[in-house]
Design a protein around this motif. Sequence first.
Motif, PDB file in Angstrom:
ATOM      1  N   THR B 188     117.299  15.936 -43.165  1.00 18.81           N
ATOM      2  CA  THR B 188     116.060  16.913 -42.642  1.00 18.81           C
ATOM      3  C   THR B 188     115.877  17.027 -41.211  1.00 18.81           C
ATOM      4  N   LEU B 189     116.450  15.836 -40.469  1.00 20.96           N
ATOM      5  CA  LEU B 189     116.442  16.090 -38.848  1.00 20.96           C
ATOM      6  C   LEU B 189     117.399  17.182 -38.529  1.00 20.96           C
ATOM      7  N   ALA B 190     118.595  17.153 -39.165  1.00 24.30           N
ATOM      8  CA  ALA B 190     119.817  18.260 -38.818  1.00 24.30           C
ATOM      9  C   ALA B 190     119.477  19.698 -39.240  1.00 24.30           C
ATOM     10  N   GLU B 191     118.741  19.421 -40.480  1.00 22.78           N
ATOM     11  CA  GLU B 191     118.328  21.074 -40.961  1.00 22.78           C
ATOM     12  C   GLU B 191     117.086  21.558 -40.091  1.00 22.78           C
ATOM     13  N   ALA B 192     116.361  20.784 -39.714  1.00 25.71           N
ATOM     14  CA  ALA B 192     115.258  21.036 -38.707  1.00 25.71           C
ATOM     15  C   ALA B 192     115.754  21.732 -37.371  1.00 25.71           C
ATOM     16  N   ALA B 193     116.857  20.863 -37.013  1.00 20.29           N
ATOM     17  CA  ALA B 193     117.742  21.156 -35.702  1.00 20.29           C
ATOM     18  C   ALA B 193     118.152  22.614 -36.131  1.00 20.29           C
ATOM     19  N   GLY B 194     118.622  22.619 -37.244  1.00 16.52           N
ATOM     20  CA  GLY B 194     119.302  23.993 -37.489  1.00 16.52           C
ATOM     21  C   GLY B 194     118.255  25.224 -37.361  1.00 16.52           C
ATOM     22  N   ARG B 195     117.254  24.913 -37.844  1.00 14.93           N
ATOM     23  CA  ARG B 195     116.472  25.946 -37.758  1.00 14.93           C
ATOM     24  C   ARG B 195     115.703  26.202 -36.687  1.00 14.93           C
ATOM     25  N   VAL B 196     115.329  25.179 -35.810  1.00 13.87           N
ATOM     26  CA  VAL B 196     114.543  25.299 -34.658  1.00 13.87           C
ATOM     27  C   VAL B 196     115.443  25.591 -33.298  1.00 13.87           C
ATOM     28  N   LEU B 197     116.633  24.646 -33.371  1.00  8.71           N
ATOM     29  CA  LEU B 197     117.429  24.734 -32.191  1.00  8.71           C
ATOM     30  C   LEU B 197     118.944  25.529 -32.147  1.00  8.71           C
ATOM     31  N   GLY B 198     118.967  25.998 -33.647  1.00  7.33           N
ATOM     32  CA  GLY B 198     120.117  26.887 -33.942  1.00  7.33           C
ATOM     33  C   GLY B 198     121.347  25.966 -34.012  1.00  7.33           C
ATOM     34  N   ASN B 199     121.276  24.640 -34.398  1.00  6.75           N
ATOM     35  CA  ASN B 199     122.493  24.068 -34.833  1.00  6.75           C
ATOM     36  C   ASN B 199     122.060  23.004 -35.526  1.00  6.75           C
ATOM     37  N   ARG B 200     122.825  22.895 -36.736  1.00  5.22           N
ATOM     38  CA  ARG B 200     122.657  22.085 -37.771  1.00  5.22           C
ATOM     39  C   ARG B 200     123.331  20.664 -37.555  1.00  5.22           C
ATOM     40  N   SER B 201     122.875  19.865 -36.676  1.00  6.88           N
ATOM     41  CA  SER B 201     123.406  18.700 -36.531  1.00  6.88           C
ATOM     42  C   SER B 201     122.330  17.680 -35.805  1.00  6.88           C
ATOM     43  N   LEU B 202     122.787  16.363 -35.575  1.00  4.26           N
ATOM     44  CA  LEU B 202     121.627  15.419 -35.073  1.00  4.26           C
ATOM     45  C   LEU B 202     121.546  15.547 -33.588  1.00  4.26           C
ATOM     46  N   PRO B 203     120.326  15.871 -33.198  1.00  2.00           N
ATOM     47  CA  PRO B 203     120.135  16.113 -31.851  1.00  2.00           C
ATOM     48  C   PRO B 203     120.182  14.527 -31.198  1.00  2.00           C
ATOM     49  N   VAL B 204     120.472  14.351 -29.816  1.00  2.00           N
ATOM     50  CA  VAL B 204     120.260  13.455 -28.993  1.00  2.00           C
ATOM     51  C   VAL B 204     118.973  13.382 -28.016  1.00  2.00           C
ATOM     52  N   PHE B 205     118.416  12.471 -28.318  1.00  2.00           N
ATOM     53  CA  PHE B 205     117.085  12.265 -27.444  1.00  2.00           C
ATOM     54  C   PHE B 205     117.353  11.239 -26.271  1.00  2.00           C
ATOM     55  N   ASP B 206     117.247  11.920 -25.192  1.00  2.00           N
ATOM     56  CA  ASP B 206     117.410  11.059 -23.848  1.00  2.00           C
ATOM     57  C   ASP B 206     116.184  10.362 -23.419  1.00  2.00           C
ATOM     58  N   LEU B 207     116.082   9.165 -24.327  1.00  2.21           N
ATOM     59  CA  LEU B 207     115.032   8.335 -23.996  1.00  2.21           C
ATOM     60  C   LEU B 207     114.909   7.665 -22.720  1.00  2.21           C
ATOM     61  N   ALA B 208     116.193   7.203 -22.195  1.00  3.50           N
ATOM     62  CA  ALA B 208     116.202   6.734 -21.066  1.00  3.50           C
ATOM     63  C   ALA B 208     115.626   7.399 -19.965  1.00  3.50           C
ATOM     64  N   ASN B 209     115.486   8.736 -19.918  1.00  2.00           N
ATOM     65  CA  ASN B 209     115.062   9.292 -18.615  1.00  2.00           C
ATOM     66  C   ASN B 209     113.811  10.173 -19.063  1.00  2.00           C
ATOM     67  N   ALA B 210     112.917   9.680 -19.958  1.00  2.00           N
ATOM     68  CA  ALA B 210     111.976  10.410 -20.411  1.00  2.00           C
ATOM     69  C   ALA B 210     110.883   9.536 -19.714  1.00  2.00           C
ATOM     70  N   ASP B 211     109.741  10.105 -19.262  1.00  2.00           N
ATOM     71  CA  ASP B 211     108.601   9.347 -18.690  1.00  2.00           C
ATOM     72  C   ASP B 211     107.389   9.287 -19.825  1.00  2.00           C
ATOM     73  N   VAL B 212     107.322  10.241 -20.414  1.00  2.00           N
ATOM     74  CA  VAL B 212     106.274   9.858 -21.602  1.00  2.00           C
ATOM     75  C   VAL B 212     106.965  10.349 -22.966  1.00  2.00           C
ATOM     76  N   THR B 213     107.119   9.414 -24.024  1.00  2.00           N
ATOM     77  CA  THR B 213     107.738   9.596 -24.865  1.00  2.00           C
ATOM     78  C   THR B 213     106.712   9.547 -26.458  1.00  2.00           C
TER      79      THR B 213
END
Lengths: 246, 725, 191
Positions: B188-213
């Motif tokens: 589901t996550l990969a499919e959504a990434a395929g539809r929204v981000l143009g690449n059907r794979s699992l994205p990486v979320f850079d939690l370490a450098n986010a200030d509001v998550t």
Amino acid sequence: MAESKIPVFSAKWSEEEKGKWGLVVDQDLCTGCQACVTACAMENNIPFVGEEDAAYGRAMHWIRLERFWEGEYPQVKATPFQAVMCQQCGSAPCEPVCPVFASVHSQNEQLNIQVYNRCVGTRYCANNCPYVARTFNWRDYDRPEPLNNQLNPDVTVRRRGIMEKCTFCVQRIRKTEDAAKSEGRDVYDGEVEPACVQACPAEALVFGRIDDPESAVSKRMQSGRAVKLLEELGTQPRVTYLKGGD
Amino acid sequence: MTDKLTRRDFLKLAGAGAAATAILTGCGPASRYVVREPYTQMPEYTYNGQSTYYATTCRECPAGCGIVVRTHQGRAIKIEGNKSHLVNLGKTCARGQAALQGLYNPDRVQEPVRQNGRGSGDYTTLTWEDAVIVVKDALADNRPGEVAFLLGLAPDHLADLAAEITAALGAPSPIRYGAYGMFEARNTLAEAAGRVLGNRSLPVFDLANADVTFSFGANFLETWLSPVAYSRGYARMRRGTAGSRGHLVQFEPRQSQTASKADEWIACIPGTEGLLALALGRLVAESRGGALPEAFLDVDVVAIAAASGADEETLRRLAALLAGAEHPLVIPGGAALGLSNGLETAEAVLALNALLGNLGKTGGVSLTPELPVHAGNRRLPNTLVELADLTEKMKAGKVKVLFIHGVNPLFEFPAALDFAAALANVPLVISFASFPDETAAQSDFIFPDHTPLESWGYQFAAPAADRPVLSGSQPVVVPFYNTRATADVLLAAVQALGGDLATAIPYKDEVEFLQQSVLGLVTENGFFNAPEINTFWAQWQQFGGWWTADAALTTPLAASALTRSLRLPEAEFEGEGEFLLHVFPSPLMGDGTGANKPWLQETPDPMTTVMWNSWVEINPKTAEELGLEDDDVVRLVSPFGEIEASVYRYPAIRPDVIAMPFGQGHSAFGRYAAGRGSSPARLLPVKINGAGDLAFSAVKVRIEKTGKIRPLARNESRLGVYGEE
Amino acid sequence: MLERIKKLNLLEKARELVRKPVFLIGTGLLFLLLFSAAGYGVWTTQQPPPQPIQFNHSVHVGLGVQCLYCHPGAWRQASAGLPTSGKCWGCHQQMANTKPEQQKLVEYVNSSEPIPWVPVFIQPDFVYFNHRPHIAGGVNCETCHGEISRLTVAEPIAGQNMGWCLDCHRTTAGDDEEKLIRLTDCSTCHR
């Protein structure tokens, strides 16, 4: 009068005692994942007791994560996980009550040592420990073959009737000190890692020399968030907790 | 009294004497005559009494963390993190720590066996030569279309080999499925990434450098994708790599361990997570001014506030927080995607990331490039649709031989899928399980694979690091029992079969296959470089895998992310019960494979501190209305099945939701797992979301009292938390 | 009343019994047996255990082989270690090996079987002895292991107990308070 041959045991700690090894637990970082709990059991040959004894509160965890609830739904909040292990008190309540000197203070490492071969299982020490950090071997817990293959040869396997508790992984401390000495150098900061510290994914646990102001552990103890558990009892705990967020 | 010493008395005396001896000498003689056998030829890197450390890969979950195993005199005695491994940087989770209790588990399958009648437990020992012949005949005697492979999410190298064999054979590709992928709805996550981000794979979320998550159901501190990597990211986020202490908000109906670490927990109604993301998107877009993007155009914030259970004021405050953040990040995952509208939820959350402009940036969403190792092979698990296809084929008798490895379908799959009936309809079932699990018990043959610590292999690390990581496995100890690597069994069968197949699969053993597989990496810019494969292999073993020298994430395409109109259908639920069932994988039991490790059983669950059992979490108010106390056994009834479990009054759960951990409730799987707790897999629906994944949260259940009481072993009671009674 | 009389009678009988020489002798015998059994137990711990090969230390030391050649672990780690049969064979392949004990070695080497030695100097499981600091501190092997160069098969030394360890540790520390603390700390040997 002939001099008595009986050695005199007296408490040598004093208020300004600095201690040697210390641990900092950053509760803001701790995710409660229990990696420390399992790592400790694997390193220290802690037996598992089974469901029934665990329900009686006889589980042998040397470190536990405390979690309490505040408020009511929907404004309910779990308090930050609090890892509680032996606080390696500078003035330890467990020590003076042991009739056989099995719970003794190591002057060399500034730790509370449980000498298993002296322990006769009176459990006075556990009753006197305000942190409930001690666990008692109520039985000879079964470790069926071949589970015994993973026993750590650096740690004594305890039997029934023995009190035990967190040792700050003294076997690792001694091993590292010995290795450093054989190379003619001092132990460097961060070289000794107890199993819990080594495993902690969030690096919420930091271990090191508290008598060295430059060590990572000393620096984090300077934080304004630093508190010690039940310090008012005068136990001089060597574990520091960092509460809240920066 | 007579002076005669009877035989009985004599024995008593002798016993006393022996006892006195033992006491006075400290059990001397008994422990004295141990035997020490030195090596005949000592390995050159070994010193007597010194530990040797081997780098390998943890396979307790598919994340692919690097571990270093301390071995001592040929025994593995401690698992430690691999400090140079970029997924976990020397850290491990509780499951990784306890992996040794799998290697030395007393209930392993110790040799290849034939079962005389499925489920009979009557086994005949075979030799490995016989086993290879069985596999060979299975491949030779059936048409390729009738051969099926069902594999788990780890290890990847076996899946690649099986894919190569099935391709050469003309058989359908292996199906990969498992509870981890199921409860994370990875497709589901990969499919959504395929539809929204143009690449059907699992994205990486850079939690370490986010200030509001903001996390929409992603339980990234427990089991989600790569928990150790995300725990590290969480810690760095809290320590403020982005400048100040990061802020975390979690949206989910039950306060998970992850939510308990969040600064705010929004107990939204299940199925409204996507709506909340849309509302937040609209508010953020409004605050920025200008034309509203297409994606957030048709969003009614007031209606969403009413529908989700979060008030409008909170939404506006959270939107302002998000809009004002320097490195905002929103993460979709967990039970939020396991709903009938899960795909749309994931799309909405990813679109919100695009709106926040964090794609490819520090503290944002990125993609991991593919490595030139069997490129093109599927790295995601199969969907439930594909699994159901296989099940239907099995039921229709179109599958004549089924190979099962790394997954335990009879435990992990929803019972409503009726995999058991399908399995019964397959004439030949060959299990490669290391443990006597439920599925192995219903197989004709068990050809036990080595446990992971005795195995070669590789695993593609779940996307979480700042670059692609191929984690390598090597045996840290000699195989403890008469087991054999499944890859070697398959290769031997292929060689015995000869012909075109043997020509197409030319590897003589597993290691040769692995070396050929990673050949493409030798010329890549890795963190170590080697001129040829042998040197490469030596370093591969030393470091426990391969990764690129520099951080290498790619930026997703944001072009279409905001121009598509997003609509969130209402979540549909099966069943007439009054409670929504929220099933989450236990952080300790994982996909159920943790249950046979006694120390994982005795490690308290982080939130409830329950050990050795499963439980059902009910809001205390609800429990009071139902007249339920802690430890009361209740029956949960869904349209698909019913189970019993003890009540745990959980203060942080919506009153209309009940939650249950997944992982206990085995009927086999060894002495520590069998007959302990109950499995919510029996209650799950076979309902799919837009991506074809299981909508596991889409079921309502009824609670029935049983009048029984079964106390849960809890660590907290010892401390007197509930000790007031 | 009757009960009481019965009880008194019983007590009286018991007293009579105790006064009988048979009882006294019996009790004496019992204790003798217990102590001799215990004594035997102690004695067994002090006997050299049967070894697979009657290895002759004195010959090897006499030929000039250093202790650390075969037990190289002693100067760098806890365990002194036993030589691999490969190491034995390094020298023994150059000789005739005609003696029966040498023949045993040949058999072990040919069959690639490890030699099942029985440790002689053994500490309880709760004692963590480390050779390295002792060698580094200039303690000779003979100080603890006795005159092993004159022995054939290694024999245990009587009375290697904690007091014996501590005596030496205290003497070594002398007036150095810090060293005394270090050498007499429980965690030095027990953990």
